[in-house]
Write a protein that holds these residues in place. Structure first.
Motif, PDB file in Angstrom:
ATOM      1  N   ALA A   1     -10.899   4.248  -5.835  1.00 43.75           N
ATOM      2  CA  ALA A   1     -10.186   3.814  -7.089  1.00 43.75           C
ATOM      3  C   ALA A   1      -8.929   3.288  -6.529  1.00 43.75           C
ATOM      4  O   ALA A   1      -8.236   2.393  -7.190  1.00 43.75           O
ATOM      5  CB  ALA A   1      -9.861   4.767  -8.180  1.00 43.75           C
ATOM      6  N   MET A   2      -7.988   4.165  -5.648  1.00 48.89           N
ATOM      7  CA  MET A   2      -7.109   3.711  -4.982  1.00 48.89           C
ATOM      8  C   MET A   2      -7.004   2.171  -4.440  1.00 48.89           C
ATOM      9  O   MET A   2      -6.225   1.322  -4.705  1.00 48.89           O
ATOM     10  CB  MET A   2      -6.634   4.598  -3.933  1.00 48.89           C
ATOM     11  CG  MET A   2      -6.190   6.149  -4.766  1.00 48.89           C
ATOM     12  SD  MET A   2      -6.011   7.472  -3.648  1.00 48.89           S
ATOM     13  CE  MET A   2      -4.906   6.957  -2.517  1.00 48.89           C
ATOM     14  N   GLU A   3      -8.185   2.197  -3.731  1.00 49.14           N
ATOM     15  CA  GLU A   3      -8.501   0.858  -2.953  1.00 49.14           C
ATOM     16  C   GLU A   3      -8.381  -0.308  -3.972  1.00 49.14           C
ATOM     17  O   GLU A   3      -7.792  -1.412  -3.791  1.00 49.14           O
ATOM     18  CB  GLU A   3      -9.635   0.803  -2.309  1.00 49.14           C
ATOM     19  CG  GLU A   3     -10.073  -0.332  -1.396  1.00 49.14           C
ATOM     20  CD  GLU A   3      -9.258  -0.704  -0.451  1.00 49.14           C
ATOM     21  OE1 GLU A   3      -8.621  -2.024  -0.418  1.00 49.14           O
ATOM     22  OE2 GLU A   3      -8.481  -0.041   0.325  1.00 49.14           O
ATOM     23  N   THR A   4      -9.315  -0.217  -5.023  1.00 50.93           N
ATOM     24  CA  THR A   4      -9.643  -1.173  -6.100  1.00 50.93           C
ATOM     25  C   THR A   4      -8.235  -1.504  -6.747  1.00 50.93           C
ATOM     26  O   THR A   4      -7.655  -2.583  -7.025  1.00 50.93           O
ATOM     27  CB  THR A   4     -10.591  -0.463  -7.084  1.00 50.93           C
ATOM     28  OG1 THR A   4     -11.636  -0.404  -6.451  1.00 50.93           O
ATOM     29  CG2 THR A   4     -10.686  -1.587  -7.955  1.00 50.93           C
ATOM     30  N   SER A   5      -7.355  -0.392  -7.131  1.00 50.23           N
ATOM     31  CA  SER A   5      -6.034  -0.549  -7.746  1.00 50.23           C
ATOM     32  C   SER A   5      -4.998  -1.496  -6.773  1.00 50.23           C
ATOM     33  O   SER A   5      -4.498  -2.323  -7.407  1.00 50.23           O
ATOM     34  CB  SER A   5      -5.390   0.729  -8.226  1.00 50.23           C
ATOM     35  OG  SER A   5      -4.251   0.383  -9.158  1.00 50.23           O
ATOM     36  N   LEU A   6      -5.134  -0.972  -5.549  1.00 46.34           N
ATOM     37  CA  LEU A   6      -4.249  -1.946  -4.504  1.00 46.34           C
ATOM     38  C   LEU A   6      -4.714  -3.090  -4.395  1.00 46.34           C
ATOM     39  O   LEU A   6      -3.586  -4.017  -4.004  1.00 46.34           O
ATOM     40  CB  LEU A   6      -4.018  -0.956  -3.178  1.00 46.34           C
ATOM     41  CG  LEU A   6      -3.607   0.400  -3.276  1.00 46.34           C
ATOM     42  CD1 LEU A   6      -3.566   1.021  -2.172  1.00 46.34           C
ATOM     43  CD2 LEU A   6      -2.099   0.211  -3.550  1.00 46.34           C
ATOM     44  N   GLY A   7      -6.073  -3.620  -4.662  1.00 43.80           N
ATOM     45  CA  GLY A   7      -6.242  -4.958  -4.569  1.00 43.80           C
ATOM     46  C   GLY A   7      -6.317  -5.755  -5.552  1.00 43.80           C
ATOM     47  O   GLY A   7      -6.617  -6.929  -5.734  1.00 43.80           O
ATOM     48  N   ARG A   8      -5.716  -5.324  -6.870  1.00 39.53           N
ATOM     49  CA  ARG A   8      -5.675  -5.826  -8.052  1.00 39.53           C
ATOM     50  C   ARG A   8      -4.224  -6.516  -8.611  1.00 39.53           C
ATOM     51  O   ARG A   8      -3.425  -5.819  -7.916  1.00 39.53           O
ATOM     52  CB  ARG A   8      -6.247  -5.109  -9.326  1.00 39.53           C
ATOM     53  CG  ARG A   8      -7.533  -4.717  -9.249  1.00 39.53           C
ATOM     54  CD  ARG A   8      -7.901  -4.005 -10.582  1.00 39.53           C
ATOM     55  NE  ARG A   8      -7.159  -4.403 -11.867  1.00 39.53           N
ATOM     56  CZ  ARG A   8      -7.113  -3.686 -12.941  1.00 39.53           C
ATOM     57  NH1 ARG A   8      -7.388  -2.354 -12.862  1.00 39.53           N
ATOM     58  NH2 ARG A   8      -6.511  -4.310 -13.857  1.00 39.53           N
ATOM     59  N   VAL A   9      -4.075  -7.465  -9.375  1.00 38.47           N
ATOM     60  CA  VAL A   9      -2.874  -7.788  -9.812  1.00 38.47           C
ATOM     61  C   VAL A   9      -2.755  -7.273 -11.024  1.00 38.47           C
ATOM     62  O   VAL A   9      -3.391  -7.241 -12.071  1.00 38.47           O
ATOM     63  CB  VAL A   9      -2.675  -9.192  -9.942  1.00 38.47           C
ATOM     64  CG1 VAL A   9      -1.451  -9.594 -10.720  1.00 38.47           C
ATOM     65  CG2 VAL A   9      -3.063 -10.046  -8.604  1.00 38.47           C
TER      66      VAL A   9
ATOM     67  N   ALA B   1       0.885  -1.140  -0.077  1.00 36.73           N
ATOM     68  CA  ALA B   1      -0.022   0.009   0.097  1.00 36.73           C
ATOM     69  C   ALA B   1       1.028   1.073  -0.042  1.00 36.73           C
ATOM     70  O   ALA B   1       0.571   2.201   0.697  1.00 36.73           O
ATOM     71  CB  ALA B   1      -0.942  -0.098   1.222  1.00 36.73           C
ATOM     72  N   ARG B   2       1.929   1.354  -0.713  1.00 36.78           N
ATOM     73  CA  ARG B   2       2.872   2.283  -0.944  1.00 36.78           C
ATOM     74  C   ARG B   2       2.179   3.160  -2.212  1.00 36.78           C
ATOM     75  O   ARG B   2       2.343   2.995  -3.186  1.00 36.78           O
ATOM     76  CB  ARG B   2       4.364   1.823  -1.301  1.00 36.78           C
ATOM     77  CG  ARG B   2       4.833   0.916  -0.397  1.00 36.78           C
ATOM     78  CD  ARG B   2       6.205   0.582  -0.729  1.00 36.78           C
ATOM     79  NE  ARG B   2       7.052   0.022   0.567  1.00 36.78           N
ATOM     80  CZ  ARG B   2       8.205  -0.421   0.346  1.00 36.78           C
ATOM     81  NH1 ARG B   2       8.615  -0.605  -0.724  1.00 36.78           N
ATOM     82  NH2 ARG B   2       8.809  -1.129   1.286  1.00 36.78           N
ATOM     83  N   ILE B   3       1.892   4.475  -1.963  1.00 32.64           N
ATOM     84  CA  ILE B   3       1.187   5.388  -2.712  1.00 32.64           C
ATOM     85  C   ILE B   3       2.177   6.653  -3.094  1.00 32.64           C
ATOM     86  O   ILE B   3       2.769   7.325  -2.241  1.00 32.64           O
ATOM     87  CB  ILE B   3      -0.018   5.928  -2.423  1.00 32.64           C
ATOM     88  CG1 ILE B   3      -0.992   4.464  -2.268  1.00 32.64           C
ATOM     89  CG2 ILE B   3      -0.661   6.870  -3.384  1.00 32.64           C
ATOM     90  CD1 ILE B   3      -2.220   4.902  -1.380  1.00 32.64           C
ATOM     91  N   LEU B   4       2.387   6.898  -4.379  1.00 35.29           N
ATOM     92  CA  LEU B   4       3.397   7.969  -4.764  1.00 35.29           C
ATOM     93  C   LEU B   4       2.543   9.020  -5.523  1.00 35.29           C
ATOM     94  O   LEU B   4       1.746   8.564  -6.442  1.00 35.29           O
ATOM     95  CB  LEU B   4       4.615   7.270  -5.449  1.00 35.29           C
ATOM     96  CG  LEU B   4       5.646   8.354  -6.020  1.00 35.29           C
ATOM     97  CD1 LEU B   4       6.491   9.069  -5.097  1.00 35.29           C
ATOM     98  CD2 LEU B   4       6.636   7.531  -7.063  1.00 35.29           C
TER      99      LEU B   4
END
Length: 379
Positions: free
Chosen positions: A333-341, A200-203
């Motif tokens: 959208a951030m949550e969804t993206s972090l949960g995807r491969v 969960a590292r966001i830049l």
């Protein structure tokens, strides 16, 4: 298409660490590789990218702190140096330089390139400024030999402001140079700087300007960490707005999860160690940082702002797009993206469409059109 060696002057206000300046240096390197002689001509000898330019190119200081003082020094330079082409970036230099070049009798090519949505950038500057903007563009653009916008949205905007047909402008997307992969020691140092394991590292990367709407990202991040307490957000950039952002992070109770890492000339190690890159802007001319993230295989979430992100991400095929100003949608959208491969190779392949040699060839074709292009067949 091959071009005979030419002398190209690139005119800018300075070499601050912004997108237009980075693009100009990347183009200059490509022009040099193609056999041309490149010289930077600056209003002010200043900026974070100045040392890099000095390493490879001649740099001329016109010593003009204000654009309205540019005419005489630029005319003198053109008469003395006599480059084959003058490439000008950023209004009002684009319009001033075209007028000066014609009045001074400069016979070389004048190509102007705009990098932003000017109607939005100067929206609050008042009626008189808006009239001056439109009048200068209507005159200056018509005096240029070629007119470039870095995205479809930029071309649409500047054509409307200048009251010229869009067909008089060319879309040339910003080049984004692929950077060498950082060595293992550098990666290890940045990896440790996050303070949490991957997941969960966001830049975000960019100067602290109002248009970047970093407060939106902070609000979205505050929503995200309600479910992801281990998340971290790194701001990579500099600017006067940092103090307000730090205060806001404290007020939201997330200051321990937000890291202000300053300006880095090469942010590759941060992209490579991040799980997600986020752009929260209200508008962008293009959005080089999105391509930089894709080039490292880093997933992207961006506001669907005018005008570059949707073009780069192909309307969501290569990254998530959310409405401008919607913190809840951004957090989701951030949550969804972090949960995807994510398929990193697919993202990297998309970034390759913006490599500098592609843009440089288009610029050279516009600055030095061939006779074949002029005489395309019997009429």
């Amino acid at each position: 298409m091959k071009h005979k060696p030419k002398r190209i002057a690139i005119l800018l206000p300075d070499l601050a660490g912004g997108g237009a300046e980075r693009v100009s240096i990347d183009l200059a390197h490509e022009f040099t590789r193609a056999g041309h002689d490149v010289e930077f001509v600056l209003m002010r000898m200043d900026g974070e990218l100045l040392p890099e330019a000095h390493e490879s190119f001649s740099v001329v200081d016109l010593g003009t702190p204000r654009a309205r003082q540019l005419a005489l020094p630029l005319a003198r330079y053109l008469r003395h140096a006599q480059p084959d082409a003058l490439l000008v970036g950023l209004w009002p230099l684009t319009t001033i330089a075209a007028l000066v070049a014609r009045i001074s009798g400069f016979r070389g090519n004048v190509t102007v390139s705009e990098h932003g949505i000017l109607s939005a950038q100067y929206m609050t500057w008042g009626k008189a400024h808006r009239m001056a903007l439109r009048a200068s563009m209507a005159m200056g653009y018509r005096l240029a030999d070629a007119r470039i916008g870095v995205s479809v949205g930029v071309v649409r905007d500047i054509a409307l402001l200048a009251k010229m047909p869009e067909s008089d402008f060319q879309v040339v997307n910003n080049p984004v140079a692929p950077r060498p992969k950082p060595d293992l020691q550098v990666l290890a140092e940045i990896d440790a700087r996050w303070g949490v394991p991957p997941g969960a590292r966001i830049l975000t990367v960019g100067s602290f300007k109002p248009v970047k709407n970093h407060p939106l990202l902070l609000r979205a991040f505050a929503k995200l960490i309600q479910n992801r307490t281990e998340a971290r957000l790194i701001f990579l950039g500099a600017g006067d707005g940092e103090t307000k952002l730090r205060t806001m992070a404290h007020e939201l109770g997330i200051s321990e999860q937000v890291i202000f890492a300053g300006f880095h000339n090469d942010p590759t190690s941060f992209y490579c160690t991040a799980d997600l890159f986020v752009l929260s802007s209200d508008y962008e001319g293009f959005g080089n940082v999105i391509v930089e993230a894709l080039a490292c295989g880093t997933p992207v979430v961006s506001t669907d702002c005018p005008s570059g992100p949707a073009e780069i991400l192909q309307d969501g095929r290569y990254g998530a797009l959310v409405p401008v100003g919607d913190a809840t949608a951004l957090a989701d959208a951030m949550e969804t993206s972090l949960g995807r491969v994510h398929d990193a190779n697919r993202l990297i392949q998309r970034a390759q469409a913006f490599e500098p040699h592609i843009a440089a060839e288009k610029y050279l074709d516009l600055m030095f059109p061939t006779k074949k292009r002029e005489a395309s067949g019997p009429q």
